[in-house]
Design a protein around this motif. Structure first.
Motif, short mmCIF file in Angstrom:
data_model
loop_
_atom_site.label_atom_id
_atom_site.label_comp_id
_atom_site.label_asym_id
_atom_site.label_seq_id
_atom_site.Cartn_x
_atom_site.Cartn_y
_atom_site.Cartn_z
N VAL A 299 -23.81 13.03 9.93
CA VAL A 299 -22.48 12.51 9.60
C VAL A 299 -21.76 12.07 10.87
N ALA A 300 -21.87 12.86 11.94
CA ALA A 300 -21.23 12.48 13.21
C ALA A 300 -21.77 11.14 13.70
N GLU A 301 -23.06 10.92 13.53
CA GLU A 301 -23.64 9.64 13.95
C GLU A 301 -23.09 8.48 13.13
N LEU A 302 -22.79 8.70 11.86
CA LEU A 302 -22.21 7.64 11.04
C LEU A 302 -20.81 7.26 11.55
N PHE A 303 -20.02 8.26 11.88
CA PHE A 303 -18.68 7.97 12.39
C PHE A 303 -18.75 7.30 13.75
N ALA A 304 -19.68 7.73 14.59
CA ALA A 304 -19.86 7.06 15.88
C ALA A 304 -20.25 5.61 15.67
N GLY A 305 -21.11 5.36 14.68
CA GLY A 305 -21.52 3.99 14.38
C GLY A 305 -20.39 3.12 13.88
N ALA A 306 -19.33 3.75 13.33
CA ALA A 306 -18.16 3.01 12.87
C ALA A 306 -17.14 2.81 13.98
N GLY A 307 -17.48 3.22 15.21
CA GLY A 307 -16.60 2.98 16.34
C GLY A 307 -15.73 4.15 16.73
N CYS A 308 -15.94 5.31 16.12
CA CYS A 308 -15.13 6.49 16.44
C CYS A 308 -15.64 7.18 17.69
N GLU A 309 -14.73 7.90 18.35
CA GLU A 309 -15.13 8.87 19.35
C GLU A 309 -15.39 10.18 18.61
N VAL A 310 -16.57 10.76 18.80
CA VAL A 310 -16.89 11.99 18.09
C VAL A 310 -17.91 12.79 18.91
N GLU A 311 -17.60 14.05 19.12
CA GLU A 311 -18.52 14.94 19.82
C GLU A 311 -19.55 15.48 18.82
N THR A 312 -20.77 15.70 19.29
CA THR A 312 -21.81 16.25 18.43
C THR A 312 -21.44 17.66 18.01
N PRO A 313 -21.44 17.96 16.71
CA PRO A 313 -21.10 19.32 16.27
C PRO A 313 -22.09 20.35 16.82
#
Length: 416
Positions: A299-313
């Motif tokens: 899921v984190a990878e999907l949000f990153a792919g949408a342009g978000c900044e997101v740390e790996t859980p």
């Protein structure tokens, strides 16, 4: 005081489904796996236990909880443990017993601030170290506490979460040690909420504050997250072996006697079994850890792919994306200015239930969200059990379909 944002999200999900509306339920922090049959069996055997028990809990359950912590590197005696009907009442009683103002990491789980406000105290929020979660940055905490005291306030306790809800991150050993040193210098009680401790994805040492500030750290846990028993309601608090610990435990015991009398007896017997770490349940937690880690990472990878900044859980079952990098697109297309706007658009336009970062104390102008991934584990116990036991949970058809659907919705959300 309104209904907790997490519980309100669960009610919103149920209402939309009852109305036949499409919903992708990523708002409620429930573990989403079936109850292990052995736990159900132990609860059933104890169902006839209907009398009041000791306020602190029965000896077998307290000794089992003590053994649980001892096996995790925190030597504990049963008389240092106190049980309650879930960890939330214990947290509230501890805030009351400690007195004074509450220091919280920013962001932090919704109920910490709400409980502080129920006690008539506005929390003092301190940013976490960059890329981490659950623990205030030590120098910033020191400055905030000293400033608050200079203004006539009385900070007495700091609450930390390891690993963290909402960010899914585990604070580093360096950050925890520094926070402990600052707390000792400032004479703050440390309340370490370690309810997700058994759900850290990578093996290794665990940075419990009780290891570095043993004289002032109260640690709490429950069965809600590792065994997905949120509705069974039992928690445990471990008090330090110190004069401060003695005073806090006795105060919490007195509060407990007036608020909940005693923890439900059948649950105490089931918990005594669970906290003894039988191999069947150890294996179940390992499977849950694998499921949560696999899906949260996807899921984190999907949000990153949408342009978000997101740390790996790193633990639990949450993802904390920041839509800041696509703020301009969201503002122009959807009129989004806050995380509340963003959560509302995702619900109204795409049927996706998430919680805004402001619910966790983030800045009103932030575009952060808390995403709880167990909502895509399956629609039935059979699907959820299959996902739990799968070598590759993301490859399960219904999880893959949900991930594909989420990708399509995020793509549409940020499309220029």
């Amino acid at each position: 005081m309104t209904v907790s944002a997490t519980l309100a999200a669960n009610e919103a999900i149920a209402a939309r489904r009852a109305a036949g509306q499409e919903v992708l339920a990523l708002g409620f922090g429930e573990a989403g796996i079936p109850v292990h049959p052995l736990l159900s069996r132990h609860l059933g055997r104890a169902a006839a236990q209907s009398s009041y028990g000791p306020v602190a809990g029965i000896g077998t359950a307290r000794e089992a909880a003590a053994g649980y912590w001892t096996r995790r590197g925190l030597p504990t005696e049963g008389d240092r443990v106190l049980l309650g009907p879930g960890s939330k009442p214990l947290l509230y009683a501890l805030l009351h017993a400690a007195g004074g103002d509450v220091v919280l990491p920013k962001p932090a789980w919704v109920s910490y601030a709400a409980q502080s406000q129920l006690l008539g105290r506005d929390p003092i929020r301190v940013a976490v170290p960059e890329g981490e979660g659950g623990v205030p940055e030590a120098e910033a905490m020191d400055a905030a506490v000293r400033e608050a005291r200079a203004a006539g306030r009385n900070p007495r306790i700091v609450v930390v979460t390891l690993p963290d809800n909402p960010t899914g991150r585990l604070a580093s050993e360096q950050s925890v040690k520094a926070m402990c040193e600052a707390a000792r210098e400032l004479d703050l009680v440390i309340l370490a909420d370690e309810i997700y401790r058994d759900l850290v994805f990578e093996e290794g040492s665990f940075p419990s504050p009780a290891a570095w500030a043993p004289e002032r750290t109260v640690t709490t846990t429950s069965l809600s997250k590792n065994y997905a028993l949120g509705g069974w309601r039992i928690g445990a608090a471990r008090f330090p072996d110190s004069p401060l610990g003695d005073a806090l435990r006795e105060s919490v015991r007195g509060i407990a006697s007036e608020l909940w009398s005693s923890t439900p007896m059948p649950m105490q017997h089931a918990a005594a079994y669970a906290w003894s770490d039988p191999q069947e349940l150890v294996d179940r937690v390992a499977a849950a850890r694998h499921l949560h880690g696999s899906v949260a990472t996807a899921v984190a990878e999907l949000f990153a792919g949408a342009g978000c900044e997101v740390e790996t859980p790193q633990g639990g079952f949450y993802v904390w994306p920041d839509f800041g990098p696509v703020r301009a697109v969201l503002a122009e297309r959807w009129g989004v200015a806050t995380s509340e706007d963003l959560a509302r658009v995702l619900l109204d336009e795409f049927g996706v239930v998430v919680l805004p970062g402001t619910a966790f104390g983030d800045d009103p102008s932030s575009l952060t969200l808390r995403v709880a991934v167990p909502g895509i584990y399956g629609e039935s116990d059979s699907e959820r059990l299959a996902a739990l036991l799968a070598p590759d949970p993301v490859a399960m058809p219904w999880i893959g379909e949900a991930l594909t659907g989420l990708r399509e919705k995020l793509t549409a959300l940020v499309a220029v």
